[in-house]
Motif scaffolding. Structure first.
Motif, mmCIF file in Angstrom:
data_model
loop_
_atom_site.group_PDB
_atom_site.id
_atom_site.type_symbol
_atom_site.label_atom_id
_atom_site.label_comp_id
_atom_site.label_asym_id
_atom_site.label_seq_id
_atom_site.Cartn_x
_atom_site.Cartn_y
_atom_site.Cartn_z
ATOM 1 N N LEU A 1 0.859 -1.179 0.000
ATOM 2 C CA LEU A 1 0.000 0.000 0.000
ATOM 3 C C LEU A 1 0.898 1.232 0.000
ATOM 4 O O LEU A 1 1.468 1.585 1.045
ATOM 5 N N PRO A 2 1.058 1.891 -1.147
ATOM 6 C CA PRO A 2 1.990 3.024 -1.224
ATOM 7 C C PRO A 2 1.586 4.197 -0.350
ATOM 8 O O PRO A 2 2.453 4.944 0.127
ATOM 9 N N GLY A 3 0.274 4.392 -0.120
ATOM 10 C CA GLY A 3 -0.158 5.481 0.743
ATOM 11 C C GLY A 3 0.330 5.312 2.162
ATOM 12 O O GLY A 3 0.657 6.285 2.851
ATOM 13 N N GLN A 4 0.385 4.056 2.622
ATOM 14 C CA GLN A 4 0.889 3.772 3.954
ATOM 15 C C GLN A 4 2.382 3.486 3.946
ATOM 16 O O GLN A 4 3.021 3.486 4.995
ATOM 17 N N GLY A 5 2.905 3.184 2.743
ATOM 18 C CA GLY A 5 4.313 2.814 2.657
ATOM 19 C C GLY A 5 4.596 1.528 3.393
ATOM 20 O O GLY A 5 5.644 1.367 4.030
ATOM 21 N N ALA A 6 3.661 0.568 3.284
ATOM 22 C CA ALA A 6 3.796 -0.673 4.048
ATOM 23 C C ALA A 6 3.044 -1.801 3.356
ATOM 24 O O ALA A 6 2.128 -1.570 2.556
ATOM 25 N N PHE A 7 3.445 -3.036 3.673
ATOM 26 C CA PHE A 7 2.701 -4.209 3.251
ATOM 27 C C PHE A 7 1.605 -4.481 4.280
ATOM 28 O O PHE A 7 1.846 -4.411 5.487
ATOM 29 N N ARG A 8 0.410 -4.820 3.791
ATOM 30 C CA ARG A 8 -0.696 -5.136 4.687
ATOM 31 C C ARG A 8 -1.363 -6.436 4.254
ATOM 32 O O ARG A 8 -1.512 -6.709 3.056
ATOM 33 N N GLU A 9 -1.824 -7.204 5.222
ATOM 34 C CA GLU A 9 -2.429 -8.516 4.952
ATOM 35 C C GLU A 9 -3.643 -8.387 4.037
ATOM 36 O O GLU A 9 -4.504 -7.531 4.238
ATOM 37 N N ILE A 10 -3.715 -9.288 3.054
ATOM 38 C CA ILE A 10 -4.848 -9.316 2.136
ATOM 39 C C ILE A 10 -5.394 -10.722 1.951
ATOM 40 O O ILE A 10 -6.491 -10.928 1.475
ATOM 41 N N SER A 11 -4.611 -11.721 2.357
ATOM 42 C CA SER A 11 -5.063 -13.111 2.292
ATOM 43 C C SER A 11 -4.339 -13.919 3.342
ATOM 44 O O SER A 11 -3.158 -13.681 3.624
ATOM 45 N N SER A 12 -5.067 -14.866 3.918
ATOM 46 C CA SER A 12 -4.480 -15.809 4.858
ATOM 47 C C SER A 12 -4.982 -17.193 4.486
ATOM 48 O O SER A 12 -6.197 -17.406 4.405
ATOM 49 N N CYS A 13 -4.072 -18.117 4.218
ATOM 50 C CA CYS A 13 -4.428 -19.473 3.801
ATOM 51 C C CYS A 13 -3.885 -20.466 4.818
ATOM 52 O O CYS A 13 -2.673 -20.527 5.046
ATOM 53 N N SER A 14 -4.774 -21.250 5.409
ATOM 54 C CA SER A 14 -4.397 -22.131 6.513
ATOM 55 C C SER A 14 -4.747 -23.580 6.248
ATOM 56 O O SER A 14 -5.798 -23.889 5.688
ATOM 57 N N ASN A 15 -3.860 -24.447 6.683
ATOM 58 C CA ASN A 15 -4.107 -25.888 6.740
ATOM 59 C C ASN A 15 -4.443 -26.211 8.184
ATOM 60 O O ASN A 15 -3.620 -25.981 9.083
ATOM 61 N N THR A 16 -5.643 -26.726 8.442
ATOM 62 C CA THR A 16 -6.044 -27.042 9.816
ATOM 63 C C THR A 16 -5.847 -28.521 10.150
ATOM 64 O O THR A 16 -6.154 -28.951 11.263
ATOM 65 N N GLY A 17 -5.328 -29.311 9.186
ATOM 66 C CA GLY A 17 -5.201 -30.738 9.434
ATOM 67 C C GLY A 17 -6.558 -31.358 9.699
ATOM 68 O O GLY A 17 -7.549 -31.033 9.037
ATOM 69 N N ASP A 18 -6.634 -32.231 10.699
ATOM 70 C CA ASP A 18 -7.922 -32.863 11.045
ATOM 71 C C ASP A 18 -8.603 -32.185 12.226
ATOM 72 O O ASP A 18 -9.547 -32.708 12.802
ATOM 73 N N PHE A 19 -8.105 -30.988 12.598
ATOM 74 C CA PHE A 19 -8.606 -30.275 13.770
ATOM 75 C C PHE A 19 -10.096 -29.974 13.648
ATOM 76 O O PHE A 19 -10.883 -30.224 14.575
#
Length: 427
Positions: A340-358
């Motif tokens: 995000l150039p306005g903030q001058g920072a990387f920000r989370e946009i996706s989270s991909c998780s493996n939960t196993g058999d939980f």
């Protein structure tokens, strides 16, 4: 949900894995509670068996005319009948306590997850794209977007803080992003499009590890149904309680839905702008797979999310989350952070998780192994964002902004915009 049998068999390994997540050792207490429950269950079963046996002996004694023996046996049966409800209630209470203890313990991290206390210990895996060089000072979306149709004031007036009213071409650009994401995930990555309910019951929330731990972060209606925090809940719980055929796996599901989060624990974070809203849209990705396929499926899922950012030419980086920054139900998580150039920072946009058999254990979702009709195993479940629509809109605004306050529509979205090539500030 954890398997108490595995905890009994490997208590030291269980506690060591919990320690990696910053949790205190629990194996001894869990095993002691389970042993008490099992002993009481054995006592109940013995009492039931003796009552059944004594009842049969009463008939035999009566047939022989042995009234004294029959009377003694009747007294024993009566005593057991009086005793057993208390024993059964105590056994049920212990079972409930064990379940309550197990259901608030986070998933154990995979072996290759880095140790760490928080986001500062996450490991950057890769980067893609080169941030644009601006010939003016780029602004943040919260300053640029109101003139383009992102109406924070009306949203707040209607619903309170962290709600937004989108208008005109801004609303169309938001819709275009969601449709583009769905088309890519269904057409190129093989996810089956779904249109699931956004109101679900306790079982669906519990099975996907949102209850009981995160009740305060979700919205519950007056009739007891929950507004989904993400369609991970609806999509994953669609196989709740099922015994699937191995041939049906993998299942890959996607949906573009409204999502709702109260995020009671996130007060003060990103309350300005469009990044952290109580109501938002997300293109969710869910996979139901065999255990041996879950690691490869995880890589496939994160690649599906990366594709959207690359098609939109949005620079990003990929992070492997450390043990202290993973979600409650995850055993391994990758995050994508957009520039995000306005903030001058990387920000989370996706989270991909493996939960196993939980989650599968909580939902009791298994599959039947081909050629072995009596052999079943828990499936593995995975979920991720492909992508969060609102945060992608923010990234487009900041990366495609112009010096005159307008925003150019990315080429990939032009087929969805009805001839609109640029968002112009209102005059």
């Amino acid at each position: 949900m954890h398997d108490i049998r595995l905890i009994r068999e490997h208590p030291q390994a269980f506690d060591a894995a919990l320690a990696r997540r910053g949790a205190e050792p629990l194996a001894a207490a869990l095993i002691a509670l389970d042993e008490e429950r099992r002993a009481l269950t054995t006592q109940v079963q013995a009492a039931q068996s003796r009552r059944n046996e004594a009842s049969k002996l009463i008939g035999a004694a009566m047939a022989k005319g042995d009234r004294d023996t029959a009377g003694t046996l009747k007294a024993e049966v009566a005593a057991l009948k009086d005793e057993m409800p208390a024993l059964e209630a105590r056994a049920d209470d212990l079972a409930a306590k064990l379940k309550a203890a197990l259901e608030i313990i986070p998933n154990l991290p995979a072996d290759d997850v880095p140790d760490g206390a928080g986001e500062e210990d996450n490991v950057e895996v890769s980067r893609w794209g080169t941030p644009r060089a601006f010939d003016f000072t780029p602004g943040e979306h919260a300053d640029i977007a109101p003139a383009l149709g992102m109406d924070f004031e009306t949203g707040t007036r209607l619903s309170g803080a962290r709600f937004t009213f989108l208008r005109g071409d801004m609303a169309r650009l938001h819709r275009a992003l969601g449709q583009f994401m769905l088309d890519v995930q269904t057409g190129e990555h093989g996810y089956a499009e779904c249109n699931p309910p956004v109101l679900v019951g306790d079982d669906a929330m519990y099975g996907t590890d949102k209850l009981p731990k995160f009740a305060e972060d979700s919205f519950c209606t007056t009739n007891g149904r929950w507004l989904i925090p993400t369609s991970e809940v609806s999509l994953t719980a669609s196989v709740m309680g099922e015994l699937l055929d191995e041939s049906a796996l993998p299942l890959r599901l996607t949906a573009l839905t409204l999502c709702f989060r109260s995020e009671a624990g996130a007060a003060g974070r990103d309350t300005r702008g469009f990044i952290r809203q109580h109501q938002f849209e997300k293109c969710e990705l869910v996979s139901i797979v065999k255990p041996e396929d879950s690691e490869a499926e995880h890589q496939r899922m994160i690649r599906a999310a990366e594709t959207i950012l690359e098609r939109l030419n949005l620079p990003y980086r990929k992070l492997l989350l450390c043990t202290g920054d993973m979600g409650f139900g995850a055993r391994k998580t990758y995050d994508l952070e957009v520039w995000l150039p306005g903030q001058g920072a990387f920000r989370e946009i996706s989270s991909c998780s493996n939960t196993g058999d939980f989650q599968a254990r909580r939902m009791n979702t298994r599959y039947r192994v081909a050629g072995e009709q009596k052999t079943t195993q828990f499936v593995h479940t995975l979920n991720g964002s492909g992508l969060a629509v609102g945060r992608t809109l923010v990234a487009v605004i900041e990366n495609y902004q112009n010096a005159d306050g307008s925003v150019t529509v990315p080429d990939a979205l032009l087929p969805y915009m009805g001839g609109v090539t640029k968002l112009e500030p209102a005059t």
